[in-house]
Design an enzyme around this catalytic site. Structure first.
Site, PDB file in Angstrom:
ATOM      1  N   TYR A  98       0.849  -1.201   0.000  1.00 61.22           N
ATOM      2  CA  TYR A  98       0.000   0.000   0.000  1.00 61.22           C
ATOM      3  C   TYR A  98       0.877   1.241   0.000  1.00 61.22           C
ATOM      4  CZ  TYR A  98      -4.232  -2.662   0.879  1.00 61.22           C
ATOM      5  OH  TYR A  98      -5.295  -3.519   0.751  1.00 61.22           O
ATOM      6  N   LEU A 108       6.910   4.275  -6.718  1.00 60.00           N
ATOM      7  CA  LEU A 108       6.965   3.742  -5.358  1.00 60.00           C
ATOM      8  C   LEU A 108       6.408   2.317  -5.291  1.00 60.00           C
ATOM      9  CD1 LEU A 108       7.525   4.017  -2.337  1.00 60.00           C
ATOM     10  CD2 LEU A 108       5.308   5.176  -2.105  1.00 60.00           C
ATOM     11  N   GLY A 109       5.311   2.056  -5.989  1.00 62.16           N
ATOM     12  CA  GLY A 109       4.759   0.707  -6.011  1.00 62.16           C
ATOM     13  C   GLY A 109       5.758  -0.286  -6.590  1.00 62.16           C
ATOM     14  N   TYR A 143       0.386  -5.700 -11.574  1.00 65.65           N
ATOM     15  CA  TYR A 143       0.948  -7.022 -11.298  1.00 65.65           C
ATOM     16  C   TYR A 143       1.133  -7.828 -12.578  1.00 65.65           C
ATOM     17  CZ  TYR A 143       0.120  -5.869  -6.420  1.00 65.65           C
ATOM     18  OH  TYR A 143       0.134  -5.260  -5.200  1.00 65.65           O
TER      19      TYR A 143
END
Length: 174
Positions: A98, A108-109, A143
């Site tokens: 998160y 960032l992810g 993903y």
């Protein structure tokens, strides 16, 4: 790309963990869920008591992501018996990634996912997997772009709402 750092956290960090957990969960899901369901989930699943229990599990680990001195995201990783779905005890689960909404699209992810995969591979799992809400198309695309493929699903309860999470895995044998 941001200048991010990652730090493993401990029980002493539980208050900060609760703040970032509740903030990021609310930001991610408030547009598609009722306030009542969100509050019930936050109060039950992201309470200090619940988070402390998770932090004490020797087969789980939490990490904060920082930009400078500010916590901007976090992850939770599980292996062996700590996995939320014990499909394969030799697998490795990324249970939570998160980030604060203002950091969407900043890399960032990807930073958190890359670190989660590196940490996971060190455990020499059969594969790495995660669950993602079927309506979270942004996360599903992210993903998939990183090589994860849907292999199953399970039910997830948010407050009083029963939802479906897609289970996705990354084959790391090659």
């Amino acid at each position: 790309m941001m200048n991010c750092t990652l730090r493993k956290i401990s029980e002493e960090d539980v208050t900060q963990l609760q703040v970032i957990s509740r903030s990021t969960f609310r930001e991610t899901f408030e547009d598609h869920n009722t306030e009542e369901d969100l509050n019930k989930y936050l109060d039950e699943q992201l309470s200090i008591k619940s988070l402390l229990e998770e932090l004490k599990n020797p087969n789980s680990a939490f990490y904060f992501a920082y930009e400078n001195e500010r916590i901007v995201g976090y992850l939770k990783l599980n292996w062996t018996s700590a996995q939320t779905e014990l499909i394969d005890e030799a697998a490795f689960e990324i249970e939570r990634i998160y980030i604060l909404k203002e950091f969407f699209g900043t890399g960032l992810g990807q930073f958190l996912l890359n670190n989660a995969i590196t940490i996971g591979k060190a455990k020499k799992p059969t594969y790495i997997w995660l669950g993602v809400w079927e309506k979270n198309t942004r996360a599903i695309r992210f993903y998939e772009k990183n090589g994860f493929k849907v292999f199953s699903s399970h039910l997830f309860t948010l407050g009083n709402d029963i939802q479906t999470d897609l289970l996705m895995k990354l084959d790391i044998t090659n």
